[in-house]
Write a protein that holds these residues in place. Structure first.
Motif, PDB file in Angstrom:
ATOM      1  N   UNK A  57       3.408  -7.208   3.896  1.00 25.25           N
ATOM      2  CA  UNK A  57       1.984  -7.573   3.915  1.00 25.25           C
ATOM      3  C   UNK A  57       1.146  -6.816   4.946  1.00 25.25           C
ATOM      4  N   UNK A  58       1.727  -5.795   5.591  1.00 25.40           N
ATOM      5  CA  UNK A  58       0.998  -5.078   6.651  1.00 25.40           C
ATOM      6  C   UNK A  58      -0.370  -4.596   6.197  1.00 25.40           C
ATOM      7  N   UNK A  59      -0.454  -4.156   4.915  1.00 22.13           N
ATOM      8  CA  UNK A  59      -1.702  -3.572   4.404  1.00 22.13           C
ATOM      9  C   UNK A  59      -2.847  -4.584   4.524  1.00 22.13           C
ATOM     10  N   UNK A  60      -2.509  -5.877   4.434  1.00 19.92           N
ATOM     11  CA  UNK A  60      -3.541  -6.925   4.526  1.00 19.92           C
ATOM     12  C   UNK A  60      -4.028  -7.091   5.966  1.00 19.92           C
ATOM     13  N   UNK A  61      -3.297  -6.490   6.912  1.00 20.15           N
ATOM     14  CA  UNK A  61      -3.703  -6.542   8.322  1.00 20.15           C
ATOM     15  C   UNK A  61      -4.362  -5.227   8.733  1.00 20.15           C
ATOM     16  N   UNK A  62      -4.534  -4.321   7.789  1.00 18.30           N
ATOM     17  CA  UNK A  62      -5.152  -3.036   8.106  1.00 18.30           C
ATOM     18  C   UNK A  62      -4.188  -2.034   8.705  1.00 18.30           C
ATOM     19  N   UNK A  63      -2.898  -2.276   8.554  1.00 17.31           N
ATOM     20  CA  UNK A  63      -1.888  -1.319   9.046  1.00 17.31           C
ATOM     21  C   UNK A  63      -0.911  -0.997   7.911  1.00 17.31           C
ATOM     22  N   UNK A  64       0.163  -0.291   8.237  1.00 15.56           N
ATOM     23  CA  UNK A  64       1.178   0.015   7.220  1.00 15.56           C
ATOM     24  C   UNK A  64       2.555  -0.361   7.773  1.00 15.56           C
ATOM     25  N   UNK A  65       3.566  -0.420   6.907  1.00 16.30           N
ATOM     26  CA  UNK A  65       4.909  -0.780   7.390  1.00 16.30           C
ATOM     27  C   UNK A  65       5.439   0.309   8.334  1.00 16.30           C
TER      28      UNK A  65
END
Ligand code: CO8
Length: 259
Positions: free
Chosen positions: A132-140
């Motif tokens: 779910x990182x993308x939902x925090x504005x980051x990537x895995x």
């Protein structure tokens, strides 16, 4: 060594690392990464350990890296804080013995990326996996963009990473993200059963097979095949090879010594 955020138990040659921050769903903070790295080094050095299980217990694996610790971080701080997670994850992936991730409940973000460093993933029926990182504005950033596509292919990896969706255990099994799904409550017993099977094999052969697969994935086919042939030849210098073949001829179970 005394750990505060993980538990490490060794029983009959099988080590179990349990993530132990239940109040935050085992979120991985820098202390967890440091302790995981230490534990991986300790278990690598311990010749009595023949297989390793990593779990969060029967309720949750890990809900990702600790968002509260990361929230106000600067790019400079993150670039140095990533090192402990990389060290820990690389040490686990490169342990010269089989590593099984036993996943119940959420395995999200950095938690799911931790499972990708294991050789085999077993999920309980209640497991939910995702990035779910993308939902925090980051990537895995714990290896997910690299290890996930190597495991399940780039198309499915992109779908999971771009959407941030969670998938249930059965879907994870269907796409090859986990090896096996077992009833909740039997997770640790199943992981121990598999670890016991791996531990009963010749330890040097298992170590070399793991090395052939992991190293081979970084090579072109020709070099990979040459590397495999060298490892295969080297195993004929072990007592385990003599014992394994002798036992077959004598129609008995082999007694491997790991040398
Ligand atoms: N970090 C910190 N705390 C967390 C995290 C987390 N990742 N996940 C849950 N918690 C805490 C909650 O804040 C809550 O604490 P409190 O009671 O003090 O409010 C407690 O755990 C229980 O959580 P919830 O109340 O939210 O429980 P729910 O059952 O309602 O929801 C969920 C469970 C769906 C798992 C929800 O907690 C959630 O969405 N968590 C965040 C999942 C997420 O986004 N994970 C990705 C994090 S980013 C990441 O992993 C980057 C990896 C890069 C690695 C490189 C590192 C340097």
């Amino acid at each position: 060594m005394a750990y505060e955020t993980i538990l490490v138990e060794i029983e009959e040659g099988i080590a179990t690392i349990t993530l132990n921050r239940p109040e935050v769903l085992n979120a991985l903070n820098s202390q967890v990464f440091n302790e995981l790295g230490e534990a991986a080094a300790q278990l690598t050095a311990d010749q009595s350990v023949r297989a390793v299980i990593i779990t969060g217990g029967e309720k949750v694996f890990a809900a990702g890296a600790d968002i509260k610790q990361m929230a106000s971080a600067t790019a400079v701080e993150v670039s140095s804080s990533v090192r402990p997670s990389m060290i820990a994850f690389n040490r686990i992936e490169n342990m010269p013995k089989p590593v099984i991730a036993a996943i119940a409940g959420y395995a999200l973000g950095g938690g799911c990326e931790l499972t990708l460093t294991a050789d085999v993933r077993i999920a309980a029926e209640n497991a939910q996996l995702g990035f779910p990182e993308i939902k925090l504005g980051i990537l895995p950033g714990g290896g997910g963009t690299q290890r996930l596509p190597r495991l399940i292919g780039p198309g499915k990896a992109k779908e999971l990473i771009f959407s941030g969706d969670f998938i249930p255990a059965e879907e994870a099994l269907r796409i090859g993200l986990v090896n096996k799904v077992v009833p909740a409550g039997q997770l640790l017993a199943e992981a121990r059963k598999m670890a016991g099977k791996f531990a009963a094999r010749g330890a040097v052969a298992v170590q070399m097979a793991k090395s052939c697969i992991n190293e081979g994935l970084q090579m072109d086919l020709d070099r990979g095949l040459q590397y495999e042939h060298k490892c295969f030849s080297l195993l004929f210098a072990t007592e385990d090879q003599k014992e394994g073949m002798q036992a077959f001829v004598e129609k008995r179970k082999p007694n491997f010594k790991g040398k």
